[in-house]
Write a protein that holds these residues in place. Structure first.
Motif, PDB file in Angstrom:
ATOM      1  N   TRP A 141       0.860  -1.177   0.000  1.00  0.00           N
ATOM      2  CA  TRP A 141       0.000   0.000   0.000  1.00  0.00           C
ATOM      3  C   TRP A 141       0.901   1.233   0.000  1.00  0.00           C
ATOM      4  N   GLY A 142       0.680   2.140  -0.939  1.00  0.00           N
ATOM      5  CA  GLY A 142       1.327   3.436  -0.928  1.00  0.00           C
ATOM      6  C   GLY A 142       2.833   3.410  -0.759  1.00  0.00           C
ATOM      7  N   GLY A 143       3.540   2.782  -1.685  1.00  0.00           N
ATOM      8  CA  GLY A 143       4.992   2.790  -1.628  1.00  0.00           C
ATOM      9  C   GLY A 143       5.615   1.621  -0.905  1.00  0.00           C
ATOM     10  N   TYR A 144       4.867   0.929  -0.076  1.00  0.00           N
ATOM     11  CA  TYR A 144       5.393  -0.225   0.660  1.00  0.00           C
ATOM     12  C   TYR A 144       4.928  -1.528   0.013  1.00  0.00           C
ATOM     13  N   LEU A 145       5.801  -2.529   0.009  1.00  0.00           N
ATOM     14  CA  LEU A 145       5.440  -3.870  -0.420  1.00  0.00           C
ATOM     15  C   LEU A 145       6.025  -4.864   0.573  1.00  0.00           C
ATOM     16  N   THR A 146       5.211  -5.804   1.012  1.00  0.00           N
ATOM     17  CA  THR A 146       5.660  -6.835   1.944  1.00  0.00           C
ATOM     18  C   THR A 146       5.438  -8.201   1.312  1.00  0.00           C
ATOM     19  N   ASP A 147       6.443  -9.048   1.382  1.00  0.00           N
ATOM     20  CA  ASP A 147       6.307 -10.432   0.938  1.00  0.00           C
ATOM     21  C   ASP A 147       6.780 -11.318   2.081  1.00  0.00           C
ATOM     22  N   ASN A 148       6.305 -12.544   2.117  1.00  0.00           N
ATOM     23  CA  ASN A 148       6.610 -13.408   3.248  1.00  0.00           C
ATOM     24  C   ASN A 148       6.343 -14.855   2.887  1.00  0.00           C
ATOM     25  N   GLY A 149       6.831 -15.739   3.705  1.00  0.00           N
ATOM     26  CA  GLY A 149       6.579 -17.154   3.507  1.00  0.00           C
ATOM     27  C   GLY A 149       6.900 -17.931   4.772  1.00  0.00           C
ATOM     28  N   VAL A 150       6.121 -18.961   5.028  1.00  0.00           N
ATOM     29  CA  VAL A 150       6.345 -19.813   6.193  1.00  0.00           C
ATOM     30  C   VAL A 150       6.015 -21.251   5.804  1.00  0.00           C
ATOM     31  N   THR A 151       6.784 -22.191   6.310  1.00  0.00           N
ATOM     32  CA  THR A 151       6.521 -23.599   6.034  1.00  0.00           C
ATOM     33  C   THR A 151       5.311 -24.067   6.833  1.00  0.00           C
ATOM     34  N   ALA A 152       4.712 -25.166   6.401  1.00  0.00           N
ATOM     35  CA  ALA A 152       3.469 -25.643   7.006  1.00  0.00           C
ATOM     36  C   ALA A 152       3.627 -26.005   8.479  1.00  0.00           C
ATOM     37  N   ASP A 153       4.857 -26.348   8.909  1.00  0.00           N
ATOM     38  CA  ASP A 153       5.073 -26.685  10.315  1.00  0.00           C
ATOM     39  C   ASP A 153       5.515 -25.482  11.147  1.00  0.00           C
ATOM     40  N   GLY A 154       5.657 -24.320  10.502  1.00  0.00           N
ATOM     41  CA  GLY A 154       6.038 -23.114  11.226  1.00  0.00           C
ATOM     42  C   GLY A 154       7.500 -23.054  11.624  1.00  0.00           C
ATOM     43  N   ARG A 155       8.325 -23.974  11.153  1.00  0.00           N
ATOM     44  CA  ARG A 155       9.728 -24.005  11.589  1.00  0.00           C
ATOM     45  C   ARG A 155      10.599 -23.009  10.833  1.00  0.00           C
ATOM     46  N   ARG A 156      10.234 -22.683   9.595  1.00  0.00           N
ATOM     47  CA  ARG A 156      11.035 -21.753   8.798  1.00  0.00           C
ATOM     48  C   ARG A 156      10.137 -20.664   8.244  1.00  0.00           C
ATOM     49  N   SER A 157      10.614 -19.435   8.299  1.00  0.00           N
ATOM     50  CA  SER A 157       9.850 -18.326   7.739  1.00  0.00           C
ATOM     51  C   SER A 157      10.796 -17.228   7.299  1.00  0.00           C
ATOM     52  N   VAL A 158      10.310 -16.386   6.416  1.00  0.00           N
ATOM     53  CA  VAL A 158      11.076 -15.225   5.962  1.00  0.00           C
ATOM     54  C   VAL A 158      10.087 -14.114   5.639  1.00  0.00           C
ATOM     55  N   VAL A 159      10.445 -12.880   5.986  1.00  0.00           N
ATOM     56  CA  VAL A 159       9.611 -11.711   5.694  1.00  0.00           C
ATOM     57  C   VAL A 159      10.474 -10.670   4.991  1.00  0.00           C
ATOM     58  N   LEU A 160       9.969 -10.142   3.894  1.00  0.00           N
ATOM     59  CA  LEU A 160      10.684  -9.149   3.102  1.00  0.00           C
ATOM     60  C   LEU A 160       9.873  -7.861   3.071  1.00  0.00           C
ATOM     61  N   SER A 161      10.525  -6.735   3.367  1.00  0.00           N
ATOM     62  CA  SER A 161       9.875  -5.431   3.298  1.00  0.00           C
ATOM     63  C   SER A 161      10.589  -4.564   2.270  1.00  0.00           C
ATOM     64  N   VAL A 162       9.821  -4.005   1.335  1.00  0.00           N
ATOM     65  CA  VAL A 162      10.351  -3.131   0.294  1.00  0.00           C
ATOM     66  C   VAL A 162       9.686  -1.765   0.443  1.00  0.00           C
ATOM     67  N   SER A 163      10.480  -0.699   0.343  1.00  0.00           N
ATOM     68  CA  SER A 163       9.932   0.634   0.602  1.00  0.00           C
ATOM     69  C   SER A 163       9.835   1.504  -0.643  1.00  0.00           C
ATOM     70  N   SER A 164       9.786   0.887  -1.810  1.00  0.00           N
ATOM     71  CA  SER A 164       9.612   1.659  -3.040  1.00  0.00           C
ATOM     72  C   SER A 164       8.889   0.807  -4.066  1.00  0.00           C
ATOM     73  N   VAL A 165       7.893   1.374  -4.721  1.00  0.00           N
ATOM     74  CA  VAL A 165       7.164   0.697  -5.776  1.00  0.00           C
ATOM     75  C   VAL A 165       7.794   1.069  -7.116  1.00  0.00           C
ATOM     76  N   LEU A 166       8.005   0.083  -7.988  1.00  0.00           N
ATOM     77  CA  LEU A 166       8.748   0.309  -9.224  1.00  0.00           C
ATOM     78  C   LEU A 166       7.990   1.135 -10.247  1.00  0.00           C
ATOM     79  N   GLY A 167       6.670   1.012 -10.279  1.00  0.00           N
ATOM     80  CA  GLY A 167       5.905   1.726 -11.295  1.00  0.00           C
ATOM     81  C   GLY A 167       4.425   1.719 -10.977  1.00  0.00           C
ATOM     82  N   THR A 168       3.619   2.204 -11.907  1.00  0.00           N
ATOM     83  CA  THR A 168       2.184   2.340 -11.671  1.00  0.00           C
ATOM     84  C   THR A 168       1.338   1.382 -12.494  1.00  0.00           C
ATOM     85  N   GLY A 169       1.950   0.650 -13.417  1.00  0.00           N
ATOM     86  CA  GLY A 169       1.186  -0.226 -14.292  1.00  0.00           C
ATOM     87  C   GLY A 169       1.151  -1.661 -13.807  1.00  0.00           C
ATOM     88  N   PRO A 170       0.218  -2.470 -14.331  1.00  0.00           N
ATOM     89  CA  PRO A 170       0.122  -3.886 -13.942  1.00  0.00           C
ATOM     90  C   PRO A 170       1.418  -4.657 -14.151  1.00  0.00           C
TER      91      PRO A 170
END
Length: 213
Positions: A161-190
């Motif tokens: 939302w508004g310049g921020y992008l968050t991506d993440n992933g977690v395994t089904a057993d909850g043992r491994r996870s990663v969260v990525l935060s990006v603070s700039s949007v590359l463009g306005t098109g699809p």
């Protein structure tokens, strides 16, 4: 309610932020409290998510934080860090550490009873228009199931939302996870959104596959 259904019940899937607004209204009707009070008492407090808050109608972000940049039709990216977000769910402020804690607790079975977690992870295929953005994704209750390039699947809910992008992933057993935060949007098109989402996915999936190896 006056508008026609996108499809008959159980006959298709469409993403809608209206569902989150309705959920907040249901929480308030059932508990007699503000929805954020219920989230804080049931999740934020017990999990010790000290970097997670809800700003209400304030545009300020508490504590150290990355600034957000959003390009518009012409000109350089604009600093859009201070903004008021009307969608309650999207307005929650958190940290990558808190999100990792949340996802690991949820999928380790320590947050929800087994029956509720099973219902949450009962998935259906996403709508075709979303498949280009999230290839192979299926959707449960507020969570995507996605294929890992090294085999198997993981759970995720990317967004932005508004310049921020968050991506993440977690395994089904909850043992491994990663969260990525990006603070700039590359463009306005699809195409810009798809390109940036796929780049973020590659980092998340690569980290999960490396950790699994």
């Amino acid at each position: 309610m006056a508008r026609a259904l996108a499809n008959p019940p159980a006959a298709g899937w469409h993403y809608s932020n209206t569902g989150h607004v309705l959920l907040d209204m249901i929480i308030e009707r059932v508990t007699g409290r503000h929805w954020w009070d219920a989230v804080r008492r049931r999740i934020v407090g017990p999990l010790g998510l000290t970097g997670t808050s809800w700003p209400g109608d304030s545009p300020a972000i508490p504590g150290p934080h990355a600034r957000a940049y959003q390009p518009f039709e012409a000109g350089p990216p604009i600093d859009v860090t201070e903004q008021i977000i009307p969608d309650p769910g999207s307005a929650i402020i958190s940290t990558t550490q808190d999100l990792n804690t949340f996802f690991r607790t949820l999928f380790s079975g320590r947050l929800l009873p087994p029956a509720q977690l099973a219902e949450m992870t009962r998935t259906v295929p996403v709508a075709p228009e979303l498949a280009a953005l999230l290839p192979g994704a299926r959707y449960g209750l507020g969570i995507f199931q996605r294929p890992l390039p090294c085999g198997g699947t993981y759970w995720s809910h990317p967004g932005g939302w508004g310049g921020y992008l968050t991506d993440n992933g977690v395994t089904a057993d909850g043992r491994r996870s990663v969260v990525l935060s990006v603070s700039s949007v590359l463009g306005t098109g699809p195409d810009d959104y798809v390109r940036q989402q796929h780049a973020a996915d590659a980092l998340v999936e690569g980290a999960l596959c490396a950790a699994g190896g």
